[in-house]
Design a protein around this motif. Structure first.
Motif, PDB file in Angstrom:
ATOM      1  N   ALA A 240      -2.177  -9.331   3.329  1.00 36.27           N
ATOM      2  CA  ALA A 240      -2.906  -8.124   3.732  1.00 36.27           C
ATOM      3  C   ALA A 240      -2.706  -7.879   5.220  1.00 36.27           C
ATOM      4  O   ALA A 240      -2.828  -8.794   6.023  1.00 36.27           O
ATOM      5  N   ALA A 241      -2.352  -6.649   5.552  1.00 33.05           N
ATOM      6  CA  ALA A 241      -2.190  -6.313   6.963  1.00 33.05           C
ATOM      7  C   ALA A 241      -2.312  -4.813   7.160  1.00 33.05           C
ATOM      8  O   ALA A 241      -1.736  -4.039   6.403  1.00 33.05           O
ATOM      9  N   TYR A 242      -3.082  -4.403   8.132  1.00 37.64           N
ATOM     10  CA  TYR A 242      -3.202  -2.989   8.498  1.00 37.64           C
ATOM     11  C   TYR A 242      -3.512  -2.091   7.300  1.00 37.64           C
ATOM     12  O   TYR A 242      -2.859  -1.081   7.062  1.00 37.64           O
ATOM     13  N   GLY A 243      -4.474  -2.501   6.487  1.00 35.09           N
ATOM     14  CA  GLY A 243      -4.890  -1.662   5.361  1.00 35.09           C
ATOM     15  C   GLY A 243      -3.917  -1.648   4.213  1.00 35.09           C
ATOM     16  O   GLY A 243      -4.034  -0.830   3.302  1.00 35.09           O
ATOM     17  N   ALA A 244      -2.923  -2.536   4.251  1.00 30.00           N
ATOM     18  CA  ALA A 244      -1.949  -2.558   3.164  1.00 30.00           C
ATOM     19  C   ALA A 244      -1.776  -3.966   2.631  1.00 30.00           C
ATOM     20  O   ALA A 244      -1.995  -4.949   3.343  1.00 30.00           O
ATOM     21  N   ALA A 245      -1.405  -4.051   1.365  1.00 36.66           N
ATOM     22  CA  ALA A 245      -1.067  -5.333   0.764  1.00 36.66           C
ATOM     23  C   ALA A 245       0.440  -5.348   0.556  1.00 36.66           C
ATOM     24  O   ALA A 245       0.988  -4.496  -0.131  1.00 36.66           O
ATOM     25  N   VAL A 246       1.098  -6.315   1.210  1.00 40.76           N
ATOM     26  CA  VAL A 246       2.550  -6.415   1.115  1.00 40.76           C
ATOM     27  C   VAL A 246       2.888  -7.538   0.146  1.00 40.76           C
ATOM     28  O   VAL A 246       2.574  -8.701   0.407  1.00 40.76           O
ATOM     29  N   PHE A 247       3.525  -7.189  -0.972  1.00 36.78           N
ATOM     30  CA  PHE A 247       3.809  -8.206  -1.978  1.00 36.78           C
ATOM     31  C   PHE A 247       5.014  -9.051  -1.581  1.00 36.78           C
ATOM     32  O   PHE A 247       5.954  -8.576  -0.937  1.00 36.78           O
ATOM     33  N   ASP A 248       4.912 -10.308  -1.968  1.00 38.85           N
ATOM     34  CA  ASP A 248       5.858 -11.353  -1.604  1.00 38.85           C
ATOM     35  C   ASP A 248       7.287 -10.982  -2.027  1.00 38.85           C
ATOM     36  O   ASP A 248       7.535 -10.662  -3.189  1.00 38.85           O
ATOM     37  N   LYS A 249       8.198 -11.048  -1.066  1.00 37.91           N
ATOM     38  CA  LYS A 249       9.594 -10.694  -1.329  1.00 37.91           C
ATOM     39  C   LYS A 249      10.214 -11.538  -2.440  1.00 37.91           C
ATOM     40  O   LYS A 249      11.111 -11.084  -3.150  1.00 37.91           O
ATOM     41  N   SER A 250       9.719 -12.757  -2.577  1.00 40.26           N
ATOM     42  CA  SER A 250      10.320 -13.635  -3.579  1.00 40.26           C
ATOM     43  C   SER A 250      10.139 -13.085  -5.000  1.00 40.26           C
ATOM     44  O   SER A 250      10.898 -13.420  -5.904  1.00 40.26           O
ATOM     45  N   LEU A 251       9.119 -12.230  -5.164  1.00 41.46           N
ATOM     46  CA  LEU A 251       8.929 -11.617  -6.490  1.00 41.46           C
ATOM     47  C   LEU A 251      10.080 -10.684  -6.842  1.00 41.46           C
ATOM     48  O   LEU A 251      10.298 -10.344  -7.993  1.00 41.46           O
TER      49      LEU A 251
END
Lengths: 205, 275
Positions: free
Chosen positions: B177-188
């Motif tokens: 979670a960062a700056y109001g966003a959820a960034v999903f793991d690149k490994s996915l």
């Protein structure tokens, strides 16, 4: 063609063209109101009834089962591209808009909510007005928002009939009042009067 | 009269879009497309479909935005948790018998379902042997899918969905979670391919074991639905699985005989053994 013999009684019925479908919108207090409106309809009732009720979008609704158990007419959730059968009540599934295609099949959509609602009464009423034109009755029941008002206006603009539950008799009067504000030509009726009114438009078996 | 004119204008607009931009919406459900084009007309200040046609043909900046109106991209991670639970409990045991797997998420939009399946396959120990294709016609949506970034305020719903789907881990393991966003793991995304593909005009591109295409067919008329289902049929391996949206079915399709109900309640079908 015109089935005047079967449209007696009402001041409206004798001179107007037959009705092909009924659309209904309801929100807070919908279950009780729908049960009171639909349960007395006989199994011989021939018009299809398309219904939008605002529900929590958790996708499992027992509304259709509950109503089906109480009603003589069949009540079920609508499937995509389903042909509309007479004498059947179709409920919009939770979290989908219910629309009527120009070829009068039902369709569903996950488009954005309208008035924070999916399904939205306006979406059903506006697309039904396009498909059925003057051969449509729109009904607004109890509810705590103003969804359906625009749609009801679209129905009368296309020559269809508008009915609103008498606001003082509605569990929550906001939705009826909002509809009457935009669509003052609508008839205000109690649920009991509505049931009788709708039956006058049912064609013979 | 007015209605006929409008119908004519609408078909001319769709023809113009096809001619100039090679997107074919002529087989889409009319009621929905009219509503969305109505919203687009308001947005672009056009009184008629003809005016909108003029704008879209002569102003190159209009079409990408119009495409956003024409394609519906509302989804969630693990939307309809019960569907993913059925995939997990009923379909995965079959998939585990294959040494390598391919999955096709058709009409993947911004990628929510691709990430859902990537997480589910990792939880079930299938990730390493699986390749997931996510396809869509909307390039902007595919960019979002590649990025794997969703609004943080959608995460509580995603988390709840994941839990209800029988999730074996915590969803928070998969994003930052960062700056109001959820960034999903690149490994996915390591075993995931996002690609432009149209169910209207493109052909089968791979043999797959599972097709998941949910709430896409509802925007097609029956003829186009049949085309898409035909593609799925041709793409699926013997005994492969097809998952549709909760309110979509093969009931009205001419390909219905090629499939058997696998989990009718959840609209999961299995391709028949004999081709």
């Amino acid at each position: 063609m015109r089935e005047e013999v079967n449209e007696p009684g009402s001041a409206l019925a004798p001179s107007r063209m037959p009705v092909e479908a009924i659309v209904v919108g309801a929100s807070t207090g919908a279950l009780e109101a729908l049960a009171e409106l639909l349960a007395p309809l006989p199994a011989s009732f021939r018009l299809p009834i398309l219904v939008v009720v605002h529900l929590s979008p958790d996708r499992k609704s027992i509304l259709a089962e509950l109503l089906d158990a109480k009603c003589n007419v069949d009540v079920r959730e609508a499937d995509d591209k389903e042909p509309i059968e007479p004498g059947t009540v179709y409920l919009a599934p939770p979290d989908y808009h219910l629309l009527v295609e120009p070829d009068k099949r039902l369709s569903l959509s996950s488009e954005e909510p309208v008035h924070y609602s999916r399904p939205s009464v306006d979406v059903l009423f506006e697309t039904a007005a396009e498909a059925f034109g003057p051969r449509l009755i729109g009904v607004i029941l109890t509810g705590a928002n103003d969804d359906g008002a625009r749609g009801l206006k679209a129905i009368t603009s296309a020559g269809g009939i508008a009915i609103v539950q008498t606001p003082e008799l509605a569990h929550v009067s906001t939705m009826p009042l909002a509809a009457l504000k935009i669509c003052p030509e609508a008839h205000t009726l109690s649920l009991e009067e509505m049931t009788a009114f709708l039956q006058e438009f049912s064609p013979p078996q | 009269m007015a209605k006929t004119t409008e119908t004519l204008e609408l078909s001319l607009l769709l023809e113009a879009i096809r001619g100039q931009y090679h997107y074919d919406f002529r087989g889409y459900s009319l009621a929905s497309i009219k509503r969305r084009l109505g919203l687009a007309r308001e947005r672009f200040g056009c009184q008629t479909y003809s005016q909108l046609q003029d704008r879209v043909l002569h102003d190159a900046t209009v079409f990408p935005e119009l495409l956003g109106f024409l394609t519906v991209q509302v989804s969630e991670l693990f939307r309809d948790p019960e569907y993913f639970r059925m995939i997990r409990e009923l379909v995965v045991p079959h998939l585990k018998t294959y040494p390598s797997l391919k999955v096709w998420v058709a009409g993947c939009g911004a990628g929510e379902e691709v990430y859902s399946l990537a997480i589910l396959f990792r939880e079930e120990g299938l990730e390493e042997r699986t390749l997931i294709y996510g396809t869509d016609i909307n390039g902007e949506a595919l960019k979002k899918a590649e990025a794997g970034i969703y609004d943080l305020d959608r995460i509580p719903l995603f988390t709840e969905n994941h839990r209800k789907s029988g999730g074996k881990s915590s969803l928070s393991d998969y994003y930052t979670a960062a700056y109001g966003a959820a960034v999903f793991d690149k490994s996915l995304r390591k075993r995931t391919v996002f690609s432009d593909h149209s169910l209207v005009s493109d052909a089968v591109f791979a043999e797959v074991h599972l097709v998941s295409c949910r709430n896409v067919l509802i925007y097609f008329d029956r003829e186009l639905q049949d085309r898409a289902i035909g593609l799925f049929k041709d793409s699926l391996s013997r005994k492969g699985f097809l998952g549709l949206g909760a309110k979509e079915s093969l009931r009205f399709s001419r390909h219905a005989d090629a499939f058997s109900d696998f989990s009718a309640g959840m609209r999961i079908y299995q391709k028949q053994g004999l081709a």
